[in-house]
Scaffold this active site. Structure first.
Site, mmCIF file in Angstrom:
data_model
loop_
_atom_site.group_PDB
_atom_site.id
_atom_site.type_symbol
_atom_site.label_atom_id
_atom_site.label_comp_id
_atom_site.label_asym_id
_atom_site.label_seq_id
_atom_site.Cartn_x
_atom_site.Cartn_y
_atom_site.Cartn_z
ATOM 1 N N LYS A 13 0.837 -1.213 0.000
ATOM 2 C CA LYS A 13 0.000 0.000 0.000
ATOM 3 C C LYS A 13 0.867 1.258 0.000
ATOM 4 O O LYS A 13 0.667 2.166 -0.807
ATOM 5 C CB LYS A 13 -0.935 0.023 1.232
ATOM 6 C CG LYS A 13 -1.823 -1.193 1.368
ATOM 7 C CD LYS A 13 -2.706 -1.124 2.612
ATOM 8 C CE LYS A 13 -1.950 -1.149 3.932
ATOM 9 N NZ LYS A 13 -1.277 -2.434 4.247
ATOM 10 N N ARG A 88 -9.858 0.715 8.510
ATOM 11 C CA ARG A 88 -9.449 -0.644 8.831
ATOM 12 C C ARG A 88 -10.535 -1.411 9.578
ATOM 13 O O ARG A 88 -10.339 -2.576 9.913
ATOM 14 C CB ARG A 88 -8.229 -0.575 9.740
ATOM 15 C CG ARG A 88 -6.926 -0.899 9.066
ATOM 16 C CD ARG A 88 -5.877 -0.651 10.124
ATOM 17 N NE ARG A 88 -4.664 -1.354 9.900
ATOM 18 C CZ ARG A 88 -3.597 -0.825 9.312
ATOM 19 N NH1 ARG A 88 -3.628 0.373 8.802
ATOM 20 N NH2 ARG A 88 -2.505 -1.519 9.233
ATOM 21 N N ARG A 127 11.861 -4.962 4.998
ATOM 22 C CA ARG A 127 11.549 -3.560 4.648
ATOM 23 C C ARG A 127 12.416 -2.558 5.411
ATOM 24 O O ARG A 127 12.710 -2.716 6.576
ATOM 25 C CB ARG A 127 10.090 -3.277 4.979
ATOM 26 C CG ARG A 127 9.778 -1.792 4.943
ATOM 27 C CD ARG A 127 8.344 -1.481 5.077
ATOM 28 N NE ARG A 127 7.701 -2.134 6.182
ATOM 29 C CZ ARG A 127 6.389 -2.215 6.300
ATOM 30 N NH1 ARG A 127 5.612 -1.717 5.378
ATOM 31 N NH2 ARG A 127 5.857 -2.810 7.336
ATOM 32 N N ARG A 161 11.197 -0.393 11.103
ATOM 33 C CA ARG A 161 10.105 -0.192 12.051
ATOM 34 C C ARG A 161 10.142 -1.195 13.200
ATOM 35 O O ARG A 161 10.462 -2.360 12.993
ATOM 36 C CB ARG A 161 8.758 -0.336 11.320
ATOM 37 C CG ARG A 161 8.336 0.934 10.642
ATOM 38 C CD ARG A 161 7.193 0.756 9.707
ATOM 39 N NE ARG A 161 6.070 -0.023 10.210
ATOM 40 C CZ ARG A 161 4.954 -0.235 9.519
ATOM 41 N NH1 ARG A 161 4.829 0.300 8.305
ATOM 42 N NH2 ARG A 161 3.978 -0.947 10.011
ATOM 43 N N ARG A 172 -0.639 -8.623 13.290
ATOM 44 C CA ARG A 172 -1.213 -7.633 12.360
ATOM 45 C C ARG A 172 -2.048 -8.327 11.282
ATOM 46 O O ARG A 172 -3.098 -7.824 10.873
ATOM 47 C CB ARG A 172 -0.093 -6.797 11.732
ATOM 48 C CG ARG A 172 0.457 -5.761 12.714
ATOM 49 C CD ARG A 172 1.859 -5.290 12.391
ATOM 50 N NE ARG A 172 1.998 -4.693 11.092
ATOM 51 C CZ ARG A 172 3.179 -4.487 10.482
ATOM 52 N NH1 ARG A 172 4.300 -4.835 11.075
ATOM 53 N NH2 ARG A 172 3.225 -3.929 9.311
#
Ligand code: AP5
Ligand code: ZN
Length: 217
Positions: A13, A88, A127, A161, A172
């Site tokens: 996203k 969400r 990431r 992160r 998640r």
């Protein structure tokens, strides 16, 4: 044009929202980025959100609806925005409907980015982002053209992160399936839902989204 990118953690996203922002001038509105900024700044919202985010659960609807309502009211959103990570829950989607109606705005499209759960852990754990401009990279799938130098701003510092570890990604994902997936029939029923193959290479996903949105191939 106002749109939502919908998908599980690591679906791409943020990657695609940044590309659409650069190519088409739509503003990326990422609730994850806004909440991380609030945590870093130590604001009241940040203090309430920190432990919830570290556990991979959803921050309360009232907090995220409040930050998005404030952001959408700003001038730079007038020419169109991309919601990345919001809504969400069905309650957030309903709150979005009423905040758009109040401002005389409409939702043009919701893009569902389909990715199988088993590749998301690898995506998320590899990431990293530019510390200066927040451009997204990946150890394997998306490295800077010159090693150690951000393609976009030339920055040389990168960050990872706190919630990008295998255990938190699994919670998640659980939150996505339980609380966010019900948004698919919600938007399908409104006739605004489009689907792309989020497992395709990054450029191909961009092409599919641009085609769906009518930006041309
Ligand atoms: P948030 O920051 O929104 O995280 P998320 O939804 O878990 O999504 P990610 O940022 O992990 O993934 P992405 O889809 O943007 O993937 P990306 O493009 O980076 O939320 C974090 C937390 O904040 C939540 O857990 C919650 O606590 C809270 N929160 C936020 N919004 C909330 C809300 N509305 N309500 C309640 N709580 C909220 O890509 C991932 C990696 O893969 C990158 O390294 C990228 O380079 C790579 N990649 C991307 N596309 C491809 C591809 N096609 N092929 C190969 N690699 C790819
Ligand atoms: Zn940068």
């Amino acid at each position: 044009m106002n749109l939502i990118l919908l998908g599980p953690p690591g679906a791409g996203k943020g990657t695609q929202a940044q590309r659409l922002e650069r190519a088409h001038g739509l503003i990326q509105l990422s609730t994850g980025d806004m909440l991380r900024a609030a945590v870093a700044a130590g604001t009241e919202v940040g203090k309430r959100a920190k432990a919830v985010m570290e556990a991979g659960q959803l921050v309360s609807d009232d907090i995220v609806v409040g930050i998005i309502a404030d952001r959408i009211a700003q001038d730079d959103c007038k020419n169109g925005f991309i919601l990345d990570g919001f809504p969400r829950t069905v309650a957030q989607a309903e709150a979005l409907d009423s905040m758009l109606a109040q401002r005389g705005l409409k939702l043009d499209r919701v893009i569902d980015m389909k990715v199988d759960d088993d590749i998301l852990v690898e995506r998320v754990s590899g990431r990293y982002t530019c510390a200066k401009c927040n451009a997204g990279y990946h150890d394997k799938f998306q490295q800077p053209k010159v090693a150690g130098v951000c393609d976009i701003c030339g920055g040389t510092e990168f960050k990872r992160r706190a919630d990008d570890n295998a255990e938190t990604v699994r919670s998640r994902l659980g939150a996505f399936h339980a609380q966010t997936a019900p948004l698919l029939p919600y938007y399908q029923a409104r006739g605004v839902l489009g689907t792309v193959d989020g497992m395709a290479p990054i450029d191909e996903v961009t092409r599919q989204i641009e085609t769906d949105l009518g930006f041309g191939a």
